[in-house]
Enzyme design. Structure first.
Site, PDB file in Angstrom:
ATOM      1  N   GLY A   8       0.665  -1.184   0.152  1.00  0.00           N
ATOM      2  CA  GLY A   8       0.021   0.155   0.030  1.00  0.00           C
ATOM      3  C   GLY A   8       0.975   1.207   0.126  1.00  0.00           C
ATOM      4  O   GLY A   8       0.473   2.289   0.460  1.00  0.00           O
ATOM      5  N   GLN A  12      -1.398   7.561   1.632  1.00  0.00           N
ATOM      6  CA  GLN A  12      -1.027   8.637   2.388  1.00  0.00           C
ATOM      7  C   GLN A  12       0.391   8.371   3.047  1.00  0.00           C
ATOM      8  O   GLN A  12       1.082   9.409   3.237  1.00  0.00           O
ATOM      9  CB  GLN A  12      -2.162   9.178   3.285  1.00  0.00           C
ATOM     10  N   ARG A  36      -1.986  -0.466  -7.194  1.00  0.00           N
ATOM     11  CA  ARG A  36      -1.840   0.570  -8.397  1.00  0.00           C
ATOM     12  C   ARG A  36      -0.389   0.574  -8.941  1.00  0.00           C
ATOM     13  O   ARG A  36       0.539   0.134  -8.251  1.00  0.00           O
ATOM     14  CB  ARG A  36      -2.069   2.063  -7.690  1.00  0.00           C
ATOM     15  N   TYR A 142     -14.578  -0.933   9.613  1.00  0.00           N
ATOM     16  CA  TYR A 142     -13.093  -0.714   9.681  1.00  0.00           C
ATOM     17  C   TYR A 142     -12.710  -0.799  10.916  1.00  0.00           C
ATOM     18  O   TYR A 142     -11.596  -1.583  11.296  1.00  0.00           O
ATOM     19  CB  TYR A 142     -12.921   0.872   9.247  1.00  0.00           C
ATOM     20  N   LYS A 146      -9.904  -3.596  12.521  1.00  0.00           N
ATOM     21  CA  LYS A 146      -8.711  -3.041  13.188  1.00  0.00           C
ATOM     22  C   LYS A 146      -8.561  -3.929  14.281  1.00  0.00           C
ATOM     23  O   LYS A 146      -7.383  -4.434  14.725  1.00  0.00           O
ATOM     24  CB  LYS A 146      -8.619  -1.806  13.406  1.00  0.00           C
TER      25      LYS A 146
HETATM   26  P1  NAD Z   1      -4.543   5.074   1.743  1.00  0.00           P
HETATM   27  O1  NAD Z   1      -5.854   4.729   1.614  1.00  0.00           O
HETATM   28  O2  NAD Z   1      -3.958   6.349   1.733  1.00  0.00           O
HETATM   29  O3  NAD Z   1      -3.621   4.059   1.047  1.00  0.00           O
HETATM   30  C1  NAD Z   1      -3.689   2.563   1.213  1.00  0.00           C
HETATM   31  C2  NAD Z   1      -2.939   2.129  -0.126  1.00  0.00           C
HETATM   32  O4  NAD Z   1      -3.396   0.678  -0.053  1.00  0.00           O
HETATM   33  C3  NAD Z   1      -3.409   2.624  -1.356  1.00  0.00           C
HETATM   34  O5  NAD Z   1      -2.474   3.231  -2.233  1.00  0.00           O
HETATM   35  C4  NAD Z   1      -4.257   1.598  -2.135  1.00  0.00           C
HETATM   36  O6  NAD Z   1      -3.978   1.557  -3.778  1.00  0.00           O
HETATM   37  C5  NAD Z   1      -3.484   0.400  -1.584  1.00  0.00           C
HETATM   38  N1  NAD Z   1      -4.097  -0.821  -1.654  1.00  0.00           N
HETATM   39  C6  NAD Z   1      -5.804  -0.911  -1.628  1.00  0.00           C
HETATM   40  N2  NAD Z   1      -6.073  -2.347  -1.731  1.00  0.00           N
HETATM   41  C7  NAD Z   1      -4.756  -3.031  -1.891  1.00  0.00           C
HETATM   42  C8  NAD Z   1      -4.582  -4.365  -2.299  1.00  0.00           C
HETATM   43  N3  NAD Z   1      -5.647  -5.303  -2.316  1.00  0.00           N
HETATM   44  N4  NAD Z   1      -3.301  -4.576  -2.375  1.00  0.00           N
HETATM   45  C9  NAD Z   1      -2.061  -3.754  -2.245  1.00  0.00           C
HETATM   46  N5  NAD Z   1      -2.417  -2.374  -2.015  1.00  0.00           N
HETATM   47  C10 NAD Z   1      -3.889  -2.174  -1.768  1.00  0.00           C
HETATM   48  O7  NAD Z   1      -3.951   4.628   3.336  1.00  0.00           O
HETATM   49  P2  NAD Z   1      -3.024   5.230   4.356  1.00  0.00           P
HETATM   50  O8  NAD Z   1      -3.724   6.622   5.195  1.00  0.00           O
HETATM   51  O9  NAD Z   1      -1.810   5.151   3.791  1.00  0.00           O
HETATM   52  O10 NAD Z   1      -3.252   4.054   5.548  1.00  0.00           O
HETATM   53  C11 NAD Z   1      -2.404   2.811   5.501  1.00  0.00           C
HETATM   54  C12 NAD Z   1      -2.643   1.846   6.837  1.00  0.00           C
HETATM   55  O11 NAD Z   1      -2.548   3.083   7.964  1.00  0.00           O
HETATM   56  C13 NAD Z   1      -4.083   1.384   6.565  1.00  0.00           C
HETATM   57  O12 NAD Z   1      -4.088   0.206   7.372  1.00  0.00           O
HETATM   58  C14 NAD Z   1      -5.050   2.442   7.695  1.00  0.00           C
HETATM   59  O13 NAD Z   1      -6.064   1.899   8.124  1.00  0.00           O
HETATM   60  C15 NAD Z   1      -3.885   2.852   8.614  1.00  0.00           C
HETATM   61  N6  NAD Z   1      -4.224   4.125   9.302  1.00  0.00           N
HETATM   62  C16 NAD Z   1      -4.194   5.332   8.603  1.00  0.00           C
HETATM   63  C17 NAD Z   1      -4.503   6.530   9.173  1.00  0.00           C
HETATM   64  C18 NAD Z   1      -4.513   7.648   8.538  1.00  0.00           C
HETATM   65  O14 NAD Z   1      -4.944   8.876   8.973  1.00  0.00           O
HETATM   66  N7  NAD Z   1      -4.009   7.792   7.258  1.00  0.00           N
HETATM   67  C19 NAD Z   1      -4.752   6.677  10.434  1.00  0.00           C
HETATM   68  C20 NAD Z   1      -4.851   5.080  11.249  1.00  0.00           C
HETATM   69  C21 NAD Z   1      -4.422   4.083  10.640  1.00  0.00           C
HETATM   70  N1  SER Z   2      -7.661   8.265   9.425  1.00  0.00           N
HETATM   71  C1  SER Z   2      -8.381   7.259   9.383  1.00  0.00           C
HETATM   72  C2  SER Z   2      -9.704   7.038   9.040  1.00  0.00           C
HETATM   73  O1  SER Z   2     -10.296   8.171   9.216  1.00  0.00           O
HETATM   74  C3  SER Z   2      -8.204   6.834  11.180  1.00  0.00           C
HETATM   75  O2  SER Z   2      -7.922   5.382  11.133  1.00  0.00           O
HETATM   76  O3  SER Z   2     -10.111   6.255   8.563  1.00  0.00           O
END
Ligand code: NAD
Ligand code: SER
Length: 319
Positions: A8, A12, A36, A142, A146
């Site tokens: 992934g 972000q 992607r 979600y 988690k």
């Molecule tokens: P994001 O949505 O920006 O990126 C996720 C990436 O996963 C995308 O680039 C997407 O193309 C890829 N993806 C989706 N399905 C896929 C698959 N089957 N195989 C491979 N890649 C795939 O998410 P993020 O914000 O970078 O979050 C990453 C992790 O961190 C997640 O587990 C999310 O729950 C966790 N998280 C994020 C936040 C936040 O605020 N960004 C907060 C808490 C936890």
């Molecule tokens: N930023 C994330 C969301 O809102 C928190 O895990 O899904």
């Protein structure tokens, strides 16, 4: 040193984690991967890139073998708003992907970082200074994935000796890649709209207080946790980490310090509002502070000043 795989990686977090890992361990050792295709000319093109769909175990196995991977940062997942729209897909990607990664890690003796979230808590959790160990009965798909992911990570550590580690990340604020469809996305969108149009319509109510963190702190937390001495970890999946808590109204006031004519109004999205109302207002992160020395560098004021300076550089616009 064996290689590092980031799944992934175009999201972000991955957009900033991959460059940070490459700077620390060397570009050739860090394999970025995503469902992607990598956009050419992006930071992801500065080192190895693989197309990996985490729902297909053979694709993970192949990249782990080919690049002699020893650590996997597993970021591929659907975020809260998207997961609520497509719960079946969210289960397949979030749980199926994690299970596939853990199985490969078991067979190839890899360490695994898997991010949990404030979404792992629910309406019956204490919402202020949410303890490290507390009630976890989330009501969103979600959140269900988690909590199940935290438990699965603990199971693989206890049963198979896999070195699994995780963080319960708050909403993350960043200026490189846009967020992927979560409940806390407003806290990024607001900066883009403030700089471009001096106006933002927020999808959460003005008093919706949530835990947030600036991306440089989150990246540092992930790498520090993965480098920590295993014997100091009293928890594995997952540590509460905190930096700041604020409402949309409070964030708008802070932006007005830099853009005085910025205006916010509210068009509430009931789905995201319901999710936000079930999440903590603030986390107690004392276990992370004690066990591996966690402390954030950024608070609301310093994060806001840095976001505005960097986005003005990126987007142009008035000072
Ligand atoms: P994001 O949505 O920006 O990126 C996720 C990436 O996963 C995308 O680039 C997407 O193309 C890829 N993806 C989706 N399905 C896929 C698959 N089957 N195989 C491979 N890649 C795939 O998410 P993020 O914000 O970078 O979050 C990453 C992790 O961190 C997640 O587990 C999310 O729950 C966790 N998280 C994020 C936040 C936040 O605020 N960004 C907060 C808490 C936890
Ligand atoms: N930023 C994330 C969301 O809102 C928190 O895990 O899904």
């Amino acid at each position: 040193m064996r290689g590092i795989l980031v799944t992934g990686a175009l999201g972000q977090i991955g957009s900033e984690l991959v460059p940070a890992l490459r700077e620390r361990y060397g570009a050739d050792l860090v394999v970025a991967s995503d469902l992607r295709m990598s956009p050419s000319g992006s930071d992801q093109a500065e080192g190895p890139y693989a197309h990996v769909d985490c729902t297909d175990p053979s694709q993970i196995l192949e990249v782990v073998r080919r690049h002699e991977i020893g650590t996997i940062y597993h970021l591929a997942a659907l975020l809260s708003r998207v997961a609520e729209e497509k719960p079946q897909v969210a289960w397949t990607v979030n749980m199926g992907g994690l299970y596939n990664v853990l199985e490969v890690a078991r067979q190839y003796d890899c360490a695994v970082f898997s991010p949990s979230s404030i979404g792992a808590f629910g309406p019956s959790t204490p919402r202020d200074q949410t303890p490290q160990v507390t009630i976890q009965r989330p009501t969103s798909m979600y959140g269900v994935t988690k909590v199940a992911g935290e438990l699965l990570g603990d199971f693989y550590a206890a049963r198979f000796g896999v070195d699994t580690r995780g963080l319960r990340l708050p909403g993350l604020i960043s200026h490189i890649a846009l967020p992927g469809g979560g409940t806390t996305d407003y806290a990024v969108d607001i900066f883009y709209q403030a700089i471009r149009y001096r106006h933002y319509s927020c999808f959460l109510r003005p008093d919706s207080c949530l835990d947030m963190m600036y991306m440089p702190d989150a990246i540092r937390a992930m790498i520090t946790l993965m480098e920590a001495d295993e014997t100091s970890l009293t928890h594995r999946n997952a540590y509460n980490v905190a930096a700041m808590s604020f409402t949309p109204d409070r964030l708008a006031q802070e932006i007005q310090v830099h853009i005085p004519d910025f205006v916010i109004d509210y068009e509430v999205d009931p789905v995201r509002q319901a999710i936000a109302d079930s999440w903590p207002r603030s986390l107690d992160d004392s276990a992370a502070r004690t066990d591996w020395g966690w402390a954030p560098d950024y608070d609301l004021a310093s994060m806001t000043a840095d976001m505005i300076a960097r986005l003005r550089g990126k987007l142009g616009g008035p000072n």
